[in-house]
Design a protein around this motif. Structure first.
Motif, mmCIF file in Angstrom:
data_model
loop_
_atom_site.group_PDB
_atom_site.id
_atom_site.type_symbol
_atom_site.label_atom_id
_atom_site.label_comp_id
_atom_site.label_asym_id
_atom_site.label_seq_id
_atom_site.Cartn_x
_atom_site.Cartn_y
_atom_site.Cartn_z
ATOM 1 N N PHE A 4 78.382 16.225 -18.790
ATOM 2 C CA PHE A 4 77.096 16.585 -18.205
ATOM 3 C C PHE A 4 77.107 18.043 -17.754
ATOM 4 C CE2 PHE A 4 74.249 16.851 -14.493
ATOM 5 C CZ PHE A 4 73.059 16.448 -15.079
ATOM 6 N N GLY A 5 78.167 18.446 -17.067
ATOM 7 C CA GLY A 5 78.277 19.813 -16.570
ATOM 8 C C GLY A 5 78.286 20.852 -17.674
ATOM 9 N N ALA A 6 79.024 20.563 -18.747
ATOM 10 C CA ALA A 6 79.083 21.495 -19.875
ATOM 11 C C ALA A 6 77.707 21.658 -20.512
ATOM 12 C CB ALA A 6 80.097 21.005 -20.911
ATOM 13 N N ASN A 7 76.974 20.561 -20.626
ATOM 14 C CA ASN A 7 75.634 20.636 -21.208
ATOM 15 C C ASN A 7 74.659 21.353 -20.282
ATOM 16 O OD1 ASN A 7 75.967 19.492 -23.788
ATOM 17 N ND2 ASN A 7 76.070 17.460 -22.880
ATOM 18 N N VAL A 8 74.756 21.121 -18.977
ATOM 19 C CA VAL A 8 73.898 21.847 -18.039
ATOM 20 C C VAL A 8 74.162 23.346 -18.161
ATOM 21 C CG1 VAL A 8 73.423 22.308 -15.593
ATOM 22 C CG2 VAL A 8 73.535 19.953 -16.416
ATOM 23 N N ARG A 9 75.432 23.743 -18.170
ATOM 24 C CA ARG A 9 75.788 25.161 -18.265
ATOM 25 C C ARG A 9 75.252 25.769 -19.559
ATOM 26 N NH1 ARG A 9 80.986 24.809 -18.357
ATOM 27 N NH2 ARG A 9 81.210 24.891 -16.093
ATOM 28 N N ARG A 10 75.485 25.086 -20.682
ATOM 29 C CA ARG A 10 75.043 25.581 -21.987
ATOM 30 C C ARG A 10 73.519 25.742 -22.035
ATOM 31 N NH1 ARG A 10 72.987 22.892 -26.061
ATOM 32 N NH2 ARG A 10 73.592 20.863 -25.243
ATOM 33 N N LEU A 11 72.806 24.734 -21.573
ATOM 34 C CA LEU A 11 71.343 24.780 -21.620
ATOM 35 C C LEU A 11 70.766 25.761 -20.607
ATOM 36 C CD1 LEU A 11 70.798 20.974 -22.158
ATOM 37 C CD2 LEU A 11 70.262 22.801 -23.800
ATOM 38 N N ARG A 12 71.423 25.884 -19.461
ATOM 39 C CA ARG A 12 70.973 26.860 -18.451
ATOM 40 C C ARG A 12 71.094 28.270 -19.002
ATOM 41 N NH1 ARG A 12 73.704 30.111 -15.376
ATOM 42 N NH2 ARG A 12 75.701 29.015 -15.495
ATOM 43 N N ARG A 13 72.234 28.558 -19.611
ATOM 44 C CA ARG A 13 72.440 29.895 -20.184
ATOM 45 C C ARG A 13 71.470 30.160 -21.329
ATOM 46 N NH1 ARG A 13 79.065 30.049 -20.238
ATOM 47 N NH2 ARG A 13 79.313 30.582 -18.019
ATOM 48 N N ALA A 14 71.245 29.151 -22.173
ATOM 49 C CA ALA A 14 70.310 29.295 -23.296
ATOM 50 C C ALA A 14 68.890 29.576 -22.794
ATOM 51 C CB ALA A 14 70.333 28.045 -24.165
ATOM 52 N N ALA A 15 68.570 29.017 -21.629
ATOM 53 C CA ALA A 15 67.243 29.235 -21.038
ATOM 54 C C ALA A 15 67.166 30.552 -20.276
ATOM 55 C CB ALA A 15 66.892 28.077 -20.100
ATOM 56 N N GLY A 16 68.293 31.249 -20.162
ATOM 57 C CA GLY A 16 68.316 32.523 -19.445
ATOM 58 C C GLY A 16 68.181 32.369 -17.943
ATOM 59 N N LEU A 17 68.645 31.240 -17.428
ATOM 60 C CA LEU A 17 68.545 30.981 -15.988
ATOM 61 C C LEU A 17 69.888 31.200 -15.295
ATOM 62 C CD1 LEU A 17 66.561 27.607 -16.036
ATOM 63 C CD2 LEU A 17 65.674 29.856 -15.408
ATOM 64 N N SER A 18 69.840 31.725 -14.104
ATOM 65 C CA SER A 18 71.035 31.805 -13.268
ATOM 66 C C SER A 18 71.215 30.449 -12.583
ATOM 67 C CB SER A 18 70.870 32.887 -12.204
ATOM 68 O OG SER A 18 69.827 32.519 -11.300
ATOM 69 N N GLN A 19 72.382 30.232 -12.011
ATOM 70 C CA GLN A 19 72.593 29.012 -11.228
ATOM 71 C C GLN A 19 71.587 28.958 -10.078
ATOM 72 O OE1 GLN A 19 76.714 28.900 -10.007
ATOM 73 N NE2 GLN A 19 77.355 27.926 -11.913
ATOM 74 N N GLU A 20 71.339 30.093 -9.470
ATOM 75 C CA GLU A 20 70.385 30.172 -8.360
ATOM 76 C C GLU A 20 68.980 29.747 -8.795
ATOM 77 O OE1 GLU A 20 69.304 30.706 -4.470
ATOM 78 O OE2 GLU A 20 71.310 31.137 -5.188
ATOM 79 N N ALA A 21 68.544 30.240 -9.958
ATOM 80 C CA ALA A 21 67.209 29.906 -10.455
ATOM 81 C C ALA A 21 67.094 28.421 -10.786
ATOM 82 C CB ALA A 21 66.878 30.755 -11.679
ATOM 83 N N LEU A 22 68.128 27.872 -11.415
ATOM 84 C CA LEU A 22 68.117 26.447 -11.725
ATOM 85 C C LEU A 22 68.106 25.625 -10.443
ATOM 86 C CD1 LEU A 22 68.182 24.093 -13.690
ATOM 87 C CD2 LEU A 22 70.686 24.346 -13.789
ATOM 88 N N ALA A 23 68.918 26.032 -9.482
ATOM 89 C CA ALA A 23 68.972 25.321 -8.207
ATOM 90 C C ALA A 23 67.607 25.314 -7.525
ATOM 91 C CB ALA A 23 70.014 25.960 -7.294
ATOM 92 N N GLU A 24 66.933 26.436 -7.557
ATOM 93 C CA GLU A 24 65.613 26.538 -6.941
ATOM 94 C C GLU A 24 64.629 25.585 -7.607
ATOM 95 O OE1 GLU A 24 62.211 29.917 -6.544
ATOM 96 O OE2 GLU A 24 64.255 30.518 -5.998
ATOM 97 N N GLN A 25 64.659 25.540 -8.934
ATOM 98 C CA GLN A 25 63.752 24.647 -9.665
ATOM 99 C C GLN A 25 64.057 23.177 -9.399
ATOM 100 O OE1 GLN A 25 63.044 25.470 -13.805
ATOM 101 N NE2 GLN A 25 63.218 27.671 -13.483
ATOM 102 N N MET A 26 65.331 22.875 -9.162
ATOM 103 C CA MET A 26 65.729 21.490 -8.905
ATOM 104 C C MET A 26 65.606 21.118 -7.430
ATOM 105 S SD MET A 26 69.082 21.033 -11.330
ATOM 106 C CE MET A 26 69.461 19.423 -10.625
ATOM 107 N N GLY A 27 65.452 22.108 -6.555
ATOM 108 C CA GLY A 27 65.368 21.835 -5.130
ATOM 109 C C GLY A 27 66.714 21.532 -4.501
ATOM 110 N N VAL A 28 67.769 22.180 -5.027
ATOM 111 C CA VAL A 28 69.121 21.988 -4.509
ATOM 112 C C VAL A 28 69.760 23.345 -4.215
ATOM 113 C CG1 VAL A 28 69.435 19.794 -5.745
ATOM 114 C CG2 VAL A 28 70.172 21.924 -6.828
ATOM 115 N N ASP A 29 70.939 23.316 -3.653
ATOM 116 C CA ASP A 29 71.687 24.536 -3.357
ATOM 117 C C ASP A 29 72.406 25.035 -4.607
ATOM 118 O OD1 ASP A 29 74.465 25.793 -2.170
ATOM 119 O OD2 ASP A 29 72.744 26.131 -0.853
ATOM 120 N N ARG A 30 72.624 26.346 -4.713
ATOM 121 C CA ARG A 30 73.325 26.914 -5.862
ATOM 122 C C ARG A 30 74.722 26.322 -6.011
ATOM 123 N NH1 ARG A 30 77.448 29.114 -7.263
ATOM 124 N NH2 ARG A 30 78.007 29.511 -5.112
#
Length: 83
Positions: A7-33
């Motif tokens: 799950f983590g590897a896929n999140v990382r791969r898809l996050r990078r493909a979307a051009g999102l930082s961990q911070e940006a993804l966290a904000e969209q999900m409503g969680v901490d970086r």
């Protein structure tokens, strides 16, 4: 690879493909970086709700986050990116 690592590897791969930082993804999900970091390193056992929020934030179906074919290819690739 266990399910958390997959799950983590896929999140990382898809996050990078979307051009999102961990911070940006966290904000969209409503969680901490840090939570995203724990997910991507396979240290976080996520809930179904977190899986859903991640899929929505990344614009993919939930099943894409459990897809073994991409994670295996990523795991098999040399760390320096050379073949």
């Amino acid at each position: 690879m266990d399910i958390r690592g997959l799950f983590g590897a896929n999140v990382r791969r898809l996050r990078r493909a979307a051009g999102l930082s961990q911070e940006a993804l966290a904000e969209q999900m409503g969680v901490d970086r840090a939570y995203i970091s724990w997910i991507e390193t396979g240290r976080q056992n996520v809930t179904l709700l977190s899986l859903w929020h991640a899929s929505q934030a990344l614009g993919v179906r939930p099943a894409a986050l459990l897809d073994e074919s991409h994670a295996i290819a990523t795991e098999a690739a040399p760390a320096d990116g050379k073949s």
